[in-house]
Design a protein around this motif. Sequence first.
Motif, mmCIF file in Angstrom:
data_model
loop_
_atom_site.group_PDB
_atom_site.id
_atom_site.type_symbol
_atom_site.label_atom_id
_atom_site.label_comp_id
_atom_site.label_asym_id
_atom_site.label_seq_id
_atom_site.Cartn_x
_atom_site.Cartn_y
_atom_site.Cartn_z
ATOM 1 N N LEU A 59 18.453 63.369 40.214
ATOM 2 C CA LEU A 59 17.139 63.251 39.587
ATOM 3 C C LEU A 59 16.283 64.475 39.918
ATOM 4 O O LEU A 59 15.674 65.084 39.042
ATOM 5 N N ALA A 60 16.269 64.851 41.195
ATOM 6 C CA ALA A 60 15.518 66.036 41.614
ATOM 7 C C ALA A 60 16.317 67.323 41.415
ATOM 8 O O ALA A 60 15.769 68.418 41.485
ATOM 9 N N ARG A 61 17.631 67.176 41.200
ATOM 10 C CA ARG A 61 18.521 68.318 40.972
ATOM 11 C C ARG A 61 18.558 69.274 42.164
ATOM 12 O O ARG A 61 18.465 70.493 42.021
ATOM 13 N N HIS A 62 18.689 68.703 43.369
ATOM 14 C CA HIS A 62 18.854 69.549 44.546
ATOM 15 C C HIS A 62 19.829 68.893 45.517
ATOM 16 O O HIS A 62 20.201 67.726 45.363
ATOM 17 N N LEU A 63 20.257 69.678 46.487
ATOM 18 C CA LEU A 63 21.151 69.197 47.536
ATOM 19 C C LEU A 63 20.345 68.768 48.757
ATOM 20 O O LEU A 63 19.278 69.314 49.032
ATOM 21 N N VAL A 64 20.891 67.819 49.502
ATOM 22 C CA VAL A 64 20.292 67.405 50.772
ATOM 23 C C VAL A 64 21.408 67.378 51.809
ATOM 24 O O VAL A 64 22.466 66.791 51.576
ATOM 25 N N ASP A 65 21.195 68.045 52.956
ATOM 26 C CA ASP A 65 22.239 68.044 53.971
ATOM 27 C C ASP A 65 22.114 66.827 54.873
ATOM 28 O O ASP A 65 21.237 65.974 54.687
ATOM 29 N N HIS A 66 23.006 66.735 55.874
ATOM 30 C CA HIS A 66 23.061 65.551 56.721
ATOM 31 C C HIS A 66 21.786 65.356 57.532
ATOM 32 O O HIS A 66 21.471 64.236 57.952
ATOM 33 N N ALA A 67 21.023 66.445 57.749
ATOM 34 C CA ALA A 67 19.774 66.348 58.512
ATOM 35 C C ALA A 67 18.572 66.061 57.611
ATOM 36 O O ALA A 67 17.448 65.966 58.097
#
Length: 245
Positions: A150-158
């Motif tokens: 939806l936001a079109r971005h990546l999120v890492d484990h942190a």
Amino acid sequence: MEKQDHILIVDDDPEIRDLLTGYLARQGLKATGVADGREMRRVLAREPVDLLVLDLMLSGEDGISLCRELRAPGQPTLPIVMLSARSEEADRILGLELGADDYLSKPFAARELLARIQSVLRRTRMLPPAVAAETPRARLRFGAWTLDTLARHLVDHAGTVVSLSAAEYRLLRVLLQHPHHILSREQLLQLTQGRDADVFDRSIDLLISRVRQRLGDGPRDARYIKTVRNEGYVFCMAIEAEDRT
């Protein structure tokens, strides 16, 4: 009344700005021309812009610096067509590596720029054909990463957000929809850009390299995207899809 697409042209040549803004306006687009990065930021802060036409060789802050700024983490995705008076392949590669969605060498016909703008806008707004009929899932988890569709971005484990350009997002989205399947360069071009490979088909290799950098993945010790010699690329990590809660 249908909303006009707003095209922002950043070029320090007033004749080129006037020519292009006038031509695009006659084609039914809203076109704004500015001379430098300061005026560009002012327009972006004041009103929505659908696509940026950015000259590489600006006086003062050049197009390279501005493109890096626009592609920095946390910045909203804005399609970019880069212009340059130089036609060397190295410049074209640099523009694509920085995150430009397309590249055009000067001199060019205004109608060619219009065609590039329309193509980039179309690609940016459409889902890949292979996934268009599916019910979109809000998050796709793989390894240490989550792709927020939806936001079109990546999120890492942190929980750190990693921004993606429009081209990077489309490529990663296609790979995640075809895990464990080898996709050729021709297939990736067709799925992400709706076109067949041309003479300059390194754009997919450059995009793969950029997405690997985002994921902290290397070509030799790749965990996510592996190169299959003479065939293409394969996404080799298990994927979990979930809806937003």
